[in-house]
Motif scaffolding. Structure first.
Motif, short mmCIF file in Angstrom:
data_model
loop_
_atom_site.label_atom_id
_atom_site.label_comp_id
_atom_site.label_asym_id
_atom_site.label_seq_id
_atom_site.Cartn_x
_atom_site.Cartn_y
_atom_site.Cartn_z
N TYR A 24 0.84 -1.20 0.00
CA TYR A 24 0.00 0.00 0.00
C TYR A 24 0.88 1.25 0.00
CZ TYR A 24 -2.93 3.80 1.57
OH TYR A 24 -3.55 5.01 1.67
N ASN A 25 1.85 1.31 0.89
CA ASN A 25 2.73 2.48 0.96
C ASN A 25 3.47 2.71 -0.35
OD1 ASN A 25 2.04 3.27 3.53
ND2 ASN A 25 3.67 2.10 4.51
N ALA A 26 3.89 1.64 -1.02
CA ALA A 26 4.57 1.78 -2.31
C ALA A 26 3.62 2.30 -3.38
CB ALA A 26 5.17 0.44 -2.73
N TRP A 31 -0.10 6.42 -7.19
CA TRP A 31 -1.41 7.08 -7.25
C TRP A 31 -1.28 8.59 -7.16
CZ3 TRP A 31 -5.25 4.86 -9.37
CH2 TRP A 31 -5.37 3.47 -9.33
N GLU A 32 -0.33 9.08 -6.39
CA GLU A 32 -0.12 10.53 -6.33
C GLU A 32 0.28 11.06 -7.71
OE1 GLU A 32 2.71 10.97 -3.15
OE2 GLU A 32 1.13 11.31 -1.68
N ASP A 37 -1.32 13.82 -12.86
CA ASP A 37 -1.58 13.72 -14.31
C ASP A 37 -3.05 13.98 -14.62
OD1 ASP A 37 1.09 13.07 -14.65
OD2 ASP A 37 0.72 10.92 -14.96
N LEU A 38 -3.92 13.41 -13.82
CA LEU A 38 -5.35 13.59 -14.04
C LEU A 38 -5.77 15.04 -13.84
CD1 LEU A 38 -8.05 12.31 -14.68
CD2 LEU A 38 -8.28 11.73 -12.26
N ARG A 39 -5.24 15.68 -12.81
CA ARG A 39 -5.57 17.10 -12.59
C ARG A 39 -5.08 17.96 -13.75
NH1 ARG A 39 -3.30 16.38 -7.44
NH2 ARG A 39 -4.87 15.63 -6.00
#
Length: 71
Positions: A24-26, A31-32, A37-39
């Motif tokens: 999860y941490n990796a 995801w960040e 990119d999405l923004r």
């Protein structure tokens, strides 16, 4: 049946828990990056829509000024 630790993770499953926790941490960095990119894509789309709408409105005003109709 194994009872829960006071900390919440059964001792026999702690290794699995740590593996999932590390995965999860990796994934957070991935995801960040995707969210950035999405923004950026959303902002570019917004700019394109605004430019398109301005062009359409300009054309509409011009067509009306010439007494033309698109209908």
């Amino acid at each position: 049946m194994e009872s829960l630790d006071d900390g919440g993770v059964p001792g026999g499953q702690y290794g699995d828990y740590l593996t999932l926790f590390d995965e999860y941490n990796a994934s957070v960095e991935v995801w960040e990056g995707r969210s950035v990119d999405l923004r950026e894509a959303a902002e570019r789309c917004r700019e394109l829509v605004i430019d398109h709408n301005a062009s359409v409105e300009s054309l509409r005003v011009r067509v009306e000024a010439e007494g033309l109709s698109a209908r």
